[in-house]
Scaffold this motif. Structure first.
Motif, PDB file in Angstrom:
ATOM      1  N   THR A  63       0.837  -1.196   0.000  1.00 21.59           N
ATOM      2  CA  THR A  63       0.000   0.000   0.000  1.00 21.59           C
ATOM      3  C   THR A  63       0.874   1.249   0.000  1.00 21.59           C
ATOM      4  OG1 THR A  63      -1.666  -1.202   1.271  1.00 21.59           O
ATOM      5  CG2 THR A  63      -1.886   1.188   1.171  1.00 21.59           C
ATOM      6  N   ARG A  64       0.627   2.140  -0.968  1.00 22.00           N
ATOM      7  CA  ARG A  64       1.492   3.316  -1.134  1.00 22.00           C
ATOM      8  C   ARG A  64       0.971   4.514  -0.345  1.00 22.00           C
ATOM      9  NH1 ARG A  64       0.184   1.572  -6.031  1.00 22.00           N
ATOM     10  NH2 ARG A  64      -0.993   3.459  -6.479  1.00 22.00           N
ATOM     11  N   LYS A  65      -0.338   4.715  -0.346  1.00 26.21           N
ATOM     12  CA  LYS A  65      -0.896   5.907   0.281  1.00 26.21           C
ATOM     13  C   LYS A  65      -1.052   5.710   1.783  1.00 26.21           C
ATOM     14  CE  LYS A  65      -3.256   8.148  -3.531  1.00 26.21           C
ATOM     15  NZ  LYS A  65      -4.492   8.857  -3.937  1.00 26.21           N
ATOM     16  N   ARG A  66      -1.031   6.836   2.497  1.00 24.92           N
ATOM     17  CA  ARG A  66      -1.227   6.777   3.947  1.00 24.92           C
ATOM     18  C   ARG A  66      -2.686   6.925   4.336  1.00 24.92           C
ATOM     19  NH1 ARG A  66       1.997   3.811   5.480  1.00 24.92           N
ATOM     20  NH2 ARG A  66       1.446   4.378   7.607  1.00 24.92           N
ATOM     21  N   VAL A  67      -3.544   7.396   3.415  1.00 23.40           N
ATOM     22  CA  VAL A  67      -4.973   7.534   3.663  1.00 23.40           C
ATOM     23  C   VAL A  67      -5.717   6.678   2.643  1.00 23.40           C
ATOM     24  CG1 VAL A  67      -6.949   9.101   3.763  1.00 23.40           C
ATOM     25  CG2 VAL A  67      -4.722   9.848   4.631  1.00 23.40           C
ATOM     26  N   VAL A  68      -6.610   5.825   3.102  1.00 18.21           N
ATOM     27  CA  VAL A  68      -7.352   4.925   2.234  1.00 18.21           C
ATOM     28  C   VAL A  68      -8.849   5.110   2.471  1.00 18.21           C
ATOM     29  CG1 VAL A  68      -5.533   3.189   2.021  1.00 18.21           C
ATOM     30  CG2 VAL A  68      -7.124   3.091   3.955  1.00 18.21           C
ATOM     31  N   GLU A  69      -9.638   4.565   1.560  1.00 21.91           N
ATOM     32  CA  GLU A  69     -11.095   4.622   1.668  1.00 21.91           C
ATOM     33  C   GLU A  69     -11.595   3.303   2.243  1.00 21.91           C
ATOM     34  OE1 GLU A  69     -14.043   4.152  -1.767  1.00 21.91           O
ATOM     35  OE2 GLU A  69     -13.943   6.329  -1.529  1.00 21.91           O
ATOM     36  N   VAL A  70     -12.473   3.385   3.236  1.00 24.41           N
ATOM     37  CA  VAL A  70     -12.997   2.195   3.905  1.00 24.41           C
ATOM     38  C   VAL A  70     -14.503   2.133   3.712  1.00 24.41           C
ATOM     39  CG1 VAL A  70     -13.268   0.988   6.094  1.00 24.41           C
ATOM     40  CG2 VAL A  70     -11.152   2.227   5.622  1.00 24.41           C
ATOM     41  N   GLN A  71     -14.974   0.979   3.244  1.00 24.06           N
ATOM     42  CA  GLN A  71     -16.407   0.740   3.109  1.00 24.06           C
ATOM     43  C   GLN A  71     -16.853  -0.241   4.183  1.00 24.06           C
ATOM     44  OE1 GLN A  71     -17.454  -0.572  -0.812  1.00 24.06           O
ATOM     45  NE2 GLN A  71     -16.990   1.390  -1.782  1.00 24.06           N
ATOM     46  N   ASN A  72     -17.870   0.155   4.957  1.00 24.20           N
ATOM     47  CA  ASN A  72     -18.454  -0.710   5.980  1.00 24.20           C
ATOM     48  C   ASN A  72     -19.689  -1.382   5.404  1.00 24.20           C
ATOM     49  OD1 ASN A  72     -17.152  -0.055   8.845  1.00 24.20           O
ATOM     50  ND2 ASN A  72     -17.202   1.815   7.632  1.00 24.20           N
ATOM     51  N   HIS A  73     -19.618  -2.683   5.216  1.00 22.74           N
ATOM     52  CA  HIS A  73     -20.752  -3.478   4.773  1.00 22.74           C
ATOM     53  C   HIS A  73     -21.346  -4.199   5.989  1.00 22.74           C
ATOM     54  CE1 HIS A  73     -20.104  -3.122   0.313  1.00 22.74           C
ATOM     55  NE2 HIS A  73     -18.938  -2.707   0.769  1.00 22.74           N
ATOM     56  N   PRO A  74     -22.543  -4.768   5.855  1.00 24.24           N
ATOM     57  CA  PRO A  74     -23.174  -5.393   7.024  1.00 24.24           C
ATOM     58  C   PRO A  74     -22.314  -6.450   7.705  1.00 24.24           C
ATOM     59  CG  PRO A  74     -24.772  -5.159   5.260  1.00 24.24           C
ATOM     60  CD  PRO A  74     -23.454  -4.751   4.693  1.00 24.24           C
ATOM     61  N   ARG A  75     -21.536  -7.197   6.935  1.00 24.46           N
ATOM     62  CA  ARG A  75     -20.728  -8.271   7.528  1.00 24.46           C
ATOM     63  C   ARG A  75     -19.257  -8.195   7.127  1.00 24.46           C
ATOM     64  NH1 ARG A  75     -25.633 -10.549   6.188  1.00 24.46           N
ATOM     65  NH2 ARG A  75     -26.765 -11.526   7.922  1.00 24.46           N
ATOM     66  N   GLU A  76     -18.853  -7.102   6.526  1.00 21.37           N
ATOM     67  CA  GLU A  76     -17.502  -7.054   5.972  1.00 21.37           C
ATOM     68  C   GLU A  76     -16.975  -5.630   5.952  1.00 21.37           C
ATOM     69  OE1 GLU A  76     -15.475  -9.351   2.222  1.00 21.37           O
ATOM     70  OE2 GLU A  76     -17.172  -8.053   1.762  1.00 21.37           O
ATOM     71  N   VAL A  77     -15.659  -5.501   6.102  1.00 25.15           N
ATOM     72  CA  VAL A  77     -14.959  -4.228   5.935  1.00 25.15           C
ATOM     73  C   VAL A  77     -14.096  -4.335   4.677  1.00 25.15           C
ATOM     74  CG1 VAL A  77     -13.169  -2.717   6.866  1.00 25.15           C
ATOM     75  CG2 VAL A  77     -14.934  -3.609   8.374  1.00 25.15           C
ATOM     76  N   ARG A  78     -14.269  -3.398   3.751  1.00 20.87           N
ATOM     77  CA  ARG A  78     -13.486  -3.395   2.512  1.00 20.87           C
ATOM     78  C   ARG A  78     -12.648  -2.124   2.452  1.00 20.87           C
ATOM     79  NH1 ARG A  78     -18.366  -5.234  -1.639  1.00 20.87           N
ATOM     80  NH2 ARG A  78     -18.933  -7.152  -0.495  1.00 20.87           N
ATOM     81  N   ILE A  79     -11.380  -2.270   2.087  1.00 23.07           N
ATOM     82  CA  ILE A  79     -10.439  -1.156   2.079  1.00 23.07           C
ATOM     83  C   ILE A  79      -9.968  -0.929   0.644  1.00 23.07           C
ATOM     84  CG2 ILE A  79      -8.289  -0.250   3.040  1.00 23.07           C
ATOM     85  CD1 ILE A  79      -8.665  -2.205   5.381  1.00 23.07           C
ATOM     86  N   PHE A  80     -10.037   0.334   0.201  1.00 21.18           N
ATOM     87  CA  PHE A  80      -9.702   0.686  -1.178  1.00 21.18           C
ATOM     88  C   PHE A  80      -8.560   1.701  -1.208  1.00 21.18           C
ATOM     89  CE2 PHE A  80     -13.982  -0.873  -1.307  1.00 21.18           C
ATOM     90  CZ  PHE A  80     -14.135  -1.487  -2.540  1.00 21.18           C
ATOM     91  N   GLU A  81      -7.716   1.574  -2.230  1.00 24.00           N
ATOM     92  CA  GLU A  81      -6.672   2.559  -2.510  1.00 24.00           C
ATOM     93  C   GLU A  81      -6.826   3.000  -3.962  1.00 24.00           C
ATOM     94  OE1 GLU A  81      -1.842   2.944  -2.026  1.00 24.00           O
ATOM     95  OE2 GLU A  81      -2.657   1.097  -2.869  1.00 24.00           O
ATOM     96  N   ASP A  82      -7.086   4.291  -4.170  1.00 24.01           N
ATOM     97  CA  ASP A  82      -7.320   4.820  -5.516  1.00 24.01           C
ATOM     98  C   ASP A  82      -8.421   4.052  -6.246  1.00 24.01           C
ATOM     99  OD1 ASP A  82      -5.365   6.778  -5.253  1.00 24.01           O
ATOM    100  OD2 ASP A  82      -3.779   5.468  -5.994  1.00 24.01           O
ATOM    101  N   GLY A  83      -9.490   3.708  -5.515  1.00 24.16           N
ATOM    102  CA  GLY A  83     -10.607   3.014  -6.116  1.00 24.16           C
ATOM    103  C   GLY A  83     -10.404   1.523  -6.318  1.00 24.16           C
ATOM    104  N   ARG A  84      -9.262   0.987  -5.931  1.00 22.93           N
ATOM    105  CA  ARG A  84      -8.942  -0.432  -6.103  1.00 22.93           C
ATOM    106  C   ARG A  84      -9.031  -1.144  -4.760  1.00 22.93           C
ATOM    107  NH1 ARG A  84      -4.209  -3.383  -5.665  1.00 22.93           N
ATOM    108  NH2 ARG A  84      -3.108  -1.452  -5.154  1.00 22.93           N
ATOM    109  N   LEU A  85      -9.765  -2.256  -4.723  1.00 23.65           N
ATOM    110  CA  LEU A  85      -9.900  -3.037  -3.498  1.00 23.65           C
ATOM    111  C   LEU A  85      -8.566  -3.677  -3.150  1.00 23.65           C
ATOM    112  CD1 LEU A  85     -11.794  -4.244  -1.298  1.00 23.65           C
ATOM    113  CD2 LEU A  85     -12.136  -6.191  -2.835  1.00 23.65           C
ATOM    114  N   ILE A  86      -8.045  -3.369  -1.948  1.00 15.27           N
ATOM    115  CA  ILE A  86      -6.760  -3.932  -1.542  1.00 15.27           C
ATOM    116  C   ILE A  86      -6.887  -4.877  -0.351  1.00 15.27           C
ATOM    117  CG2 ILE A  86      -5.415  -1.999  -2.437  1.00 15.27           C
ATOM    118  CD1 ILE A  86      -5.245  -0.933   0.448  1.00 15.27           C
ATOM    119  N   ALA A  87      -8.021  -4.841   0.363  1.00 14.18           N
ATOM    120  CA  ALA A  87      -8.194  -5.724   1.516  1.00 14.18           C
ATOM    121  C   ALA A  87      -9.671  -5.837   1.858  1.00 14.18           C
ATOM    122  CB  ALA A  87      -7.420  -5.207   2.725  1.00 14.18           C
ATOM    123  N   SER A  88     -10.060  -7.014   2.323  1.00 14.03           N
ATOM    124  CA  SER A  88     -11.409  -7.211   2.849  1.00 14.03           C
ATOM    125  C   SER A  88     -11.303  -8.110   4.071  1.00 14.03           C
ATOM    126  CB  SER A  88     -12.330  -7.824   1.793  1.00 14.03           C
ATOM    127  OG  SER A  88     -11.852  -9.090   1.374  1.00 14.03           O
TER     128      SER A  88
END
Length: 263
Positions: free
Chosen positions: A184-209
């Protein structure tokens, strides 16, 4: 959650009352009843009611409204300081405390909820209700066809926030920590909270769930994300290197025999 007509009961013990937990419990309750009520009555909890204007118009949490809209349901708030308007859901708390919870032991929250589910099905919903005079489950069987049928597409609530990555390669979400890949290059990422899952995005690309953790102060690390850094054992200092002699004196300033060294 209690159905007002049959008094059919659903519940779950949770470590948190945050919005994601409330949404997830709604989804699980609707799945258990194989439908949804046309209207749900709420007290003034912040995850449901966020305010009321001078004319009495209630504002509801937009995420909760989005979920209810998906299931074809509407929210309704209890009137302030009118406990009688929510008696059907308040009374079962005493019943649960005395009939289920009192004196019970459990290993962890999962064990507690497994025991509660068995009690709910085999005892609570199998009993003759004191007010209706009918077996709850049989009464519910008549009520269930009146519920709103589930939509074809499952609901997937998404709450998106930005989070900073810690020096350990972890992201804080809801009081818990989730790992991100080393690359992961950036220090700030986008996090999506789903009912049963946390998804982490960098520049719109899913990098972790990650599966959503209940409670707080927990860590979820994907073994492929953070490689352990080997700790090299400290090497002993070379004899005499970096040491200086110590001289000891007594209370009146006389030099004492012996001594030592300090690095």
């Amino acid at each position: 959650m209690v159905l007002g007509h049959s008094r059919w009961l659903w519940g779950r013990f949770c470590a948190s009352q945050d919005l994601q937990t409330v949404l997830r419990c709604h989804i699980e309750a609707f799945a258990a009843m194989a439908g949804a009520p046309g209207e749900l009555l709420y007290d003034r909890m912040k995850t449901a009611v966020i305010g009321e204007d001078a004319e009495g118009l209630v504002s509801y949490n937009v995420s909760l409204v989005a979920l209810l809209n998906h299931y074809g349901a509407l929210p309704r708030a209890c009137r302030p300081y009118r406990a009688k308007t929510k008696g059907k859901v308040e009374r079962p708390y005493r019943y649960i405390r005395q009939d289920f919870f009192l004196g019970r032991t459990f290993r962890d929250p999962e064990d507690l909820n497994e025991q509660f589910e068995a009690w709910r099905v085999e005892i609570a919903n199998a009993r003759v209700h004191a007010t209706t005079g009918r077996v709850v489950e049989e009464h519910f069987a008549e009520e269930q066809p009146s519920l709103v049928a589930h939509p074809a597409i499952p609901y997937s609530a998404v709450l998106t926030v930005e989070r900073r990555i810690s020096h350990e390669g972890m992201v804080s979400v809801g009081g818990n920590l989730y790992s991100v890949p080393d690359a992961t290059r950036k220090r700030v990422v986008e996090v999506q909270n789903h009912p049963r899952e946390v998804r982490i995005f960098e520049d719109g690309r899913l990098i972790a769930s990650h599966p959503l953790l209940e409670g707080r102060n927990q860590r979820r690390t994907d073994p492929g994300h953070r490689k352990p850094v080997p700790v090299r054992p400290a090497e002993p200092a070379a004899q005499g290197v970096g040491l200086r002699p110590l001289t000891f004196y007594d209370a009146v300033g006389r030099r004492l025999a012996g001594g030592g060294a300090i690095s």
